[in-house]
Motif scaffolding. Structure first.
Motif, PDB file in Angstrom:
ATOM      1  N   UNK A 112       0.924  -1.466  -0.128  1.00  0.00           N
ATOM      2  CA  UNK A 112      -0.114  -0.046  -0.137  1.00  0.00           C
ATOM      3  C   UNK A 112       0.613   1.070   0.160  1.00  0.00           C
ATOM      4  N   UNK A 113       0.025   2.623  -0.562  1.00  0.00           N
ATOM      5  CA  UNK A 113       0.493   3.592  -0.837  1.00  0.00           C
ATOM      6  C   UNK A 113       0.762   4.094   0.885  1.00  0.00           C
ATOM      7  N   UNK A 114       1.219   4.847   1.239  1.00  0.00           N
ATOM      8  CA  UNK A 114       1.748   5.320   2.427  1.00  0.00           C
ATOM      9  C   UNK A 114       0.930   6.801   2.611  1.00  0.00           C
ATOM     10  N   UNK A 115       0.487   7.485   1.146  1.00  0.00           N
ATOM     11  CA  UNK A 115      -0.187   8.488   1.018  1.00  0.00           C
ATOM     12  C   UNK A 115       1.370   9.778   2.284  1.00  0.00           C
ATOM     13  N   UNK A 116       2.021   9.479   2.267  1.00  0.00           N
ATOM     14  CA  UNK A 116       3.185  10.675   3.106  1.00  0.00           C
ATOM     15  C   UNK A 116       4.145  10.794   1.664  1.00  0.00           C
ATOM     16  N   UNK A 137       5.794   0.867  -2.662  1.00  0.00           N
ATOM     17  CA  UNK A 137       4.804   0.594  -1.657  1.00  0.00           C
ATOM     18  C   UNK A 137       5.283  -0.238  -0.513  1.00  0.00           C
ATOM     19  N   UNK A 138       4.341   0.263   0.390  1.00  0.00           N
ATOM     20  CA  UNK A 138       4.740  -0.638   1.689  1.00  0.00           C
ATOM     21  C   UNK A 138       3.664  -1.649   1.934  1.00  0.00           C
ATOM     22  N   UNK A 139       4.995  -2.968   2.263  1.00  0.00           N
ATOM     23  CA  UNK A 139       3.756  -4.364   2.937  1.00  0.00           C
ATOM     24  C   UNK A 139       3.153  -3.937   3.938  1.00  0.00           C
ATOM     25  N   UNK A 140       1.770  -4.584   3.639  1.00  0.00           N
ATOM     26  CA  UNK A 140       1.214  -4.313   5.096  1.00  0.00           C
ATOM     27  C   UNK A 140       1.558  -4.912   6.396  1.00  0.00           C
ATOM     28  N   UNK A 141       2.190  -6.165   5.832  1.00  0.00           N
ATOM     29  CA  UNK A 141       2.216  -7.460   7.341  1.00  0.00           C
ATOM     30  C   UNK A 141       4.111  -6.912   7.739  1.00  0.00           C
ATOM     31  N   UNK A 142       3.866  -5.044   8.046  1.00  0.00           N
ATOM     32  CA  UNK A 142       5.645  -4.040   8.313  1.00  0.00           C
ATOM     33  C   UNK A 142       4.824  -4.355   9.779  1.00  0.00           C
ATOM     34  N   UNK A 143       5.439  -4.023  10.584  1.00  0.00           N
ATOM     35  CA  UNK A 143       6.419  -3.402  12.311  1.00  0.00           C
ATOM     36  C   UNK A 143       7.414  -2.112  11.604  1.00  0.00           C
ATOM     37  N   UNK A 144       6.697  -1.276  11.641  1.00  0.00           N
ATOM     38  CA  UNK A 144       7.556  -0.426  10.910  1.00  0.00           C
ATOM     39  C   UNK A 144       8.309   0.784  12.631  1.00  0.00           C
ATOM     40  N   UNK A 145       9.030   1.095  12.614  1.00  0.00           N
ATOM     41  CA  UNK A 145      10.098   2.364  13.942  1.00  0.00           C
ATOM     42  C   UNK A 145      10.400   3.258  13.274  1.00  0.00           C
ATOM     43  N   UNK A 201      -0.516 -11.333  11.765  1.00  0.00           N
ATOM     44  CA  UNK A 201      -1.788 -12.295  11.255  1.00  0.00           C
ATOM     45  C   UNK A 201      -3.093 -11.347  11.327  1.00  0.00           C
ATOM     46  N   UNK A 202      -2.871 -10.689  10.419  1.00  0.00           N
ATOM     47  CA  UNK A 202      -3.805  -9.545  10.490  1.00  0.00           C
ATOM     48  C   UNK A 202      -3.488  -8.372   8.714  1.00  0.00           C
ATOM     49  N   UNK A 203      -2.282  -8.545   9.161  1.00  0.00           N
ATOM     50  CA  UNK A 203      -1.737  -8.041   8.193  1.00  0.00           C
ATOM     51  C   UNK A 203      -2.062  -6.336   7.797  1.00  0.00           C
ATOM     52  N   UNK A 204      -2.164  -5.367   9.008  1.00  0.00           N
ATOM     53  CA  UNK A 204      -2.175  -4.588   9.380  1.00  0.00           C
ATOM     54  C   UNK A 204      -0.846  -3.943   9.581  1.00  0.00           C
ATOM     55  N   UNK A 205      -0.353  -2.871   8.946  1.00  0.00           N
ATOM     56  CA  UNK A 205       0.999  -2.625   9.573  1.00  0.00           C
ATOM     57  C   UNK A 205       1.546  -1.400  10.384  1.00  0.00           C
ATOM     58  N   UNK A 206       1.729  -1.337  11.567  1.00  0.00           N
ATOM     59  CA  UNK A 206       1.266  -1.239  12.684  1.00  0.00           C
ATOM     60  C   UNK A 206       3.050   0.420  12.415  1.00  0.00           C
TER      61      UNK A 206
END
Length: 308
Positions: free
Chosen positions: A17-21, A31-39, A195-200
């Motif tokens: 997904x594109x972050x929009x930033x 794009x950004x992988x949806x299953x990412x944990x981003x610091x 588990x949910x494919x929701x980026x954090x």
């Protein structure tokens, strides 16, 4: 797959997904992988919270849901952050598309008195946010925290959609023992991202030591975004810069980009040296122009010869 001779790469887009930033998407061509944990880590003054707000705002603009875990601000202040950037999130709060998990208000001993001290505007914001807020009784209890987050994601049907923002892992790390902090990050990454494919997106502030939580978890993080204040680009000026240091699974352009925040537009990247040259040219043009005193300039025929 049996009938084709190539990899189904064209169908992988739903996991990116594109972050929009703009400062991020320009350097994430895939794009950004949806299953990412981003610091998202940086020094104080880099406006980490504004970047988090824009990530949420762009997600809401895609008609997806967003959840904010707030450790450093009460819900009213979280909403005011959006409004100060000219992003009206009130309709999304009323529709239940934006949810806040309040991990801050537990610090207030007398909440009724806090609400009574609010002016009319803040009381209005409090009423709007109340229905879209889940209050955590004890944020140091990681089990309660994870349960509240999971229940919230479940109620919003967030799977392969939306975003979760944690405003400060640095603050969270002050509430629990190191082992608990590490386990919390690993568990959220497993349950929410994988588990949910929701980026954090989790914020973190440098406090002088890069070898402490959460900065020492680079090996666990899927993605690392650095923010800095750089004083070497222009003398006597601190320039905010952003860089994607690490992004698993996709092409990344890891170069520093100068940025600033403006109301409505969000993060705007620019070339500081080019802007400096433009400013100097404008100042030079002004200095060469004759001062305007409001009187018409005298022509040669109107001059009077001085006596010899």
């Amino acid at each position: 797959m049996a009938e084709n001779d190539r990899v189904f790469t064209e169908y992988h887009g739903f996991r990116q997904v594109a972050t929009g930033v703009s400062g991020l998407d320009d350097h994430l061509p895939q794009g950004l992988p949806r299953n990412s944990f981003v610091l998202v880590s940086g020094e104080g003054g880099t406006r980490n919270s504004a970047i988090q707000a824009e990530l949420v705002w762009r997600t809401l603009g895609r008609d997806e849901s967003a959840v904010i875990l707030s450790f450093t601000e009460p819900p009213v202040s979280v909403v005011e952050q959006f409004l100060s950037l000219e992003w009206n999130v009130l309709p999304y709060l009323e529709a239940g598309q934006l949810h806040i998990i309040d991990c801050f208000t537990y610090r207030v001993n007398d909440r009724k008195r806090m609400f009574a001290r609010m002016d009319d505007w803040n009381q209005f914001l409090h009423r709007i946010t109340s229905s879209a807020t889940t209050t955590v009784r004890d944020p140091s209890d990681t089990s309660e925290l994870q349960n509240k987050l999971d229940n919230c994601l479940e109620s919003l049907s967030m799977s392969d959609s939306g975003v979760v923002v944690i405003d400060s892992l640095t603050e969270f790390g002050t509430l629990v023992q190191p082992v608990q902090a590490y386990d919390f990050v690993k568990d959220v990454r497993a349950d929410v991202c994988k588990g949910r494919f929701v980026p954090v997106f989790a914020g973190a502030t440098f406090a002088g030591d890069e070898a402490v939580f959460p900065h020492d978890m680079a090996y666990v993080m899927d993605d690392l975004i650095d923010l800095q204040l750089n004083g070497s680009v222009i003398e006597d000026v601190l320039v905010k810069r952003i860089r994607i240091r690490k992004m698993n699974g996709v092409l990344t352009i890891p170069e520093w980009v100068a940025y600033e925040y403006t109301g409505g537009d969000g993060l705007v990247s620019f070339d500081p040296l080019e802007e400096l040259e433009k400013s100097e040219e404008m100042l030079g043009t002004r200095s060469e122009s004759p001062p305007d005193d409001g009187r018409p300039a005298a022509d040669e025929s109107s001059k009077i010869d001085a006596p010899e």
